[in-house]
Design a protein around this motif. Sequence first.
Motif, PDB file in Angstrom:
ATOM      1  N   LYS A   2     -17.397  -4.282   0.997  1.00  0.00           N
ATOM      2  CA  LYS A   2     -17.166  -5.703   0.897  1.00  0.00           C
ATOM      3  C   LYS A   2     -16.188  -6.137   1.971  1.00  0.00           C
ATOM      4  O   LYS A   2     -15.247  -5.445   2.295  1.00  0.00           O
ATOM      5  CB  LYS A   2     -16.618  -6.046  -0.487  1.00  0.00           C
ATOM      6  N   GLN A  95      -4.839  -0.271   1.359  1.00  0.00           N
ATOM      7  CA  GLN A  95      -4.088   0.113   0.171  1.00  0.00           C
ATOM      8  C   GLN A  95      -3.252   1.362   0.449  1.00  0.00           C
ATOM      9  O   GLN A  95      -3.572   2.162   1.318  1.00  0.00           O
ATOM     10  CB  GLN A  95      -5.041   0.382  -0.995  1.00  0.00           C
ATOM     11  N   GLU A 209      -8.235   8.129  -0.722  1.00  0.00           N
ATOM     12  CA  GLU A 209      -7.709   8.909  -1.836  1.00  0.00           C
ATOM     13  C   GLU A 209      -8.466  10.231  -1.903  1.00  0.00           C
ATOM     14  O   GLU A 209      -9.669  10.258  -2.150  1.00  0.00           O
ATOM     15  CB  GLU A 209      -7.841   8.144  -3.146  1.00  0.00           C
ATOM     16  N   THR A 212      -9.293  11.716  -6.048  1.00  0.00           N
ATOM     17  CA  THR A 212      -9.710  10.860  -7.160  1.00  0.00           C
ATOM     18  C   THR A 212     -11.226  10.740  -7.202  1.00  0.00           C
ATOM     19  O   THR A 212     -11.791   9.662  -7.022  1.00  0.00           O
ATOM     20  CB  THR A 212      -9.062   9.472  -7.030  1.00  0.00           C
ATOM     21  N   LYS A 215     -13.337   8.139  -9.178  1.00  0.00           N
ATOM     22  CA  LYS A 215     -13.546   6.785  -8.693  1.00  0.00           C
ATOM     23  C   LYS A 215     -14.791   6.717  -7.814  1.00  0.00           C
ATOM     24  O   LYS A 215     -15.172   7.700  -7.176  1.00  0.00           O
ATOM     25  CB  LYS A 215     -12.339   6.324  -7.860  1.00  0.00           C
ATOM     26  N   ALA A 216     -15.377   5.548  -7.769  1.00  0.00           N
ATOM     27  CA  ALA A 216     -16.483   5.321  -6.840  1.00  0.00           C
ATOM     28  C   ALA A 216     -15.962   5.448  -5.415  1.00  0.00           C
ATOM     29  O   ALA A 216     -14.777   5.189  -5.134  1.00  0.00           O
ATOM     30  CB  ALA A 216     -17.082   3.941  -7.057  1.00  0.00           C
ATOM     31  N   TYR A 217     -16.846   5.866  -4.527  1.00  0.00           N
ATOM     32  CA  TYR A 217     -16.447   6.123  -3.141  1.00  0.00           C
ATOM     33  C   TYR A 217     -15.760   4.914  -2.528  1.00  0.00           C
ATOM     34  O   TYR A 217     -14.713   5.046  -1.884  1.00  0.00           O
ATOM     35  CB  TYR A 217     -17.675   6.521  -2.332  1.00  0.00           C
ATOM     36  N   ASN A 218     -16.322   3.726  -2.692  1.00  0.00           N
ATOM     37  CA  ASN A 218     -15.753   2.540  -2.046  1.00  0.00           C
ATOM     38  C   ASN A 218     -14.423   2.128  -2.670  1.00  0.00           C
ATOM     39  O   ASN A 218     -13.699   1.322  -2.095  1.00  0.00           O
ATOM     40  CB  ASN A 218     -16.732   1.370  -2.074  1.00  0.00           C
ATOM     41  N   LYS A 219     -14.075   2.700  -3.830  1.00  0.00           N
ATOM     42  CA  LYS A 219     -12.772   2.439  -4.425  1.00  0.00           C
ATOM     43  C   LYS A 219     -11.706   3.401  -3.889  1.00  0.00           C
ATOM     44  O   LYS A 219     -10.513   3.126  -3.983  1.00  0.00           O
ATOM     45  CB  LYS A 219     -12.853   2.568  -5.941  1.00  0.00           C
ATOM     46  N   ARG A 220     -12.147   4.525  -3.340  1.00  0.00           N
ATOM     47  CA  ARG A 220     -11.213   5.506  -2.775  1.00  0.00           C
ATOM     48  C   ARG A 220     -10.857   5.165  -1.321  1.00  0.00           C
ATOM     49  O   ARG A 220      -9.798   5.550  -0.834  1.00  0.00           O
ATOM     50  CB  ARG A 220     -11.820   6.906  -2.827  1.00  0.00           C
ATOM     51  N   SER A 222     -10.048   2.535   1.721  1.00  0.00           N
ATOM     52  CA  SER A 222      -9.508   1.211   1.994  1.00  0.00           C
ATOM     53  C   SER A 222      -9.348   1.048   3.496  1.00  0.00           C
ATOM     54  O   SER A 222      -8.907   1.972   4.187  1.00  0.00           O
ATOM     55  CB  SER A 222      -8.154   1.032   1.294  1.00  0.00           C
TER      56      SER A 222
END
Length: 363
Positions: A2, A95, A209, A212, A215-220, A222
């Motif tokens: 995104k 992040q 990250e 982790t 978590k979904a890849y796109n959340k790890r 940034s």
Amino acid sequence: MKTNKWEGTFGTIPDAFSETVRMTAARMQRAPRKAVRTRLAMIMAAAVVVLTSTAFALSQLGVLDTLQETLRAFLSPGAEQLVQTDITQTAQQPQHATFTVEEAINDGRSLYAVVRVHGDDDVLLMDGSADASWTTDWWQNGTSAETYSRHADETNRTLVQASLQALDASGNELTPMSQEIHYDGEDILYTLAFPAEGTDATLSLTTFEVFTSDKAYNKRLSAGQLDMSIPITDARSFYAAETPIDLSLGNLTLTLLTVEQTPIATYVTSEYEAAADAPALTHINLLDGIWTEWLDESGVSYPEGTDSKALWATNTGKTRLVSVYRAFDTLPGTITLRFHNGKTGEVFDTITVPLHPTTEEET
């Protein structure tokens, strides 16, 4: 990925930049190698990390102290005057970490910058070249027994890998001439050297990250971006050789040879093409990559000042080569170049030609 976080700050994110972030993330997923070198050939390029240590206290490191040893050992007295600390910069931070340019030099041909990466309180930072299983002092020969993964676990922090990459005006990755890594406590100090494109430069910033996996890849992952403006400190001298010059062994014609001298480095640009009656083998040699070495008065190659050369075909069909060497207090009155095939090692012509002062416009 995104991109709505960028809107209103940097405008529409180019497709090339999005692809840069994707490629950087892919590199983060792979096990990195401890030591590699760059060489930009006609079509291929490889980015590298140079591993070094320093005798300076880390809290006192500046951009000149973290330059590659080949450059640092021969800096001219005026080099300190090129260092800028009041850097105009705007960042969209990723992040977990804050990226800040602390010192920079723009000598008109190259941009050198020290970037500090400071992690959040709940984060343990790991540089983009490291692996979680490496010791936290791997960049200082790795005598410690504590690994990044163990230290993160013992201190109950998230292990985050932080990387950065210089971009050109179109959002494409610039092949760095060199990159060095140091740490100041747990802050990462990156020293970048890359071709200058005027006074403005852009860095893509990424954090990842490591463990982790829930978590979904796109959340790890940034991404961020840092834009900086580094005025050129003009302390340059320009020289050129009379061309064209016939290179009979290589069946080539040297059409351009210029030398640009700064307190930081010396830049040698040569341009050549196949002679009018050159055989097919000459064109094959050019495809292999014909490189030059600058020889001293003893016939020994001067060490290059960075870890890359740039070799490419111009829009007129010539081959252009840019090499970076260390600074000289007094530039020799002549330059000796030896031409060779970069793939086979075959040696062609060795020429010694006088240099005469010229101007930037003439070069």
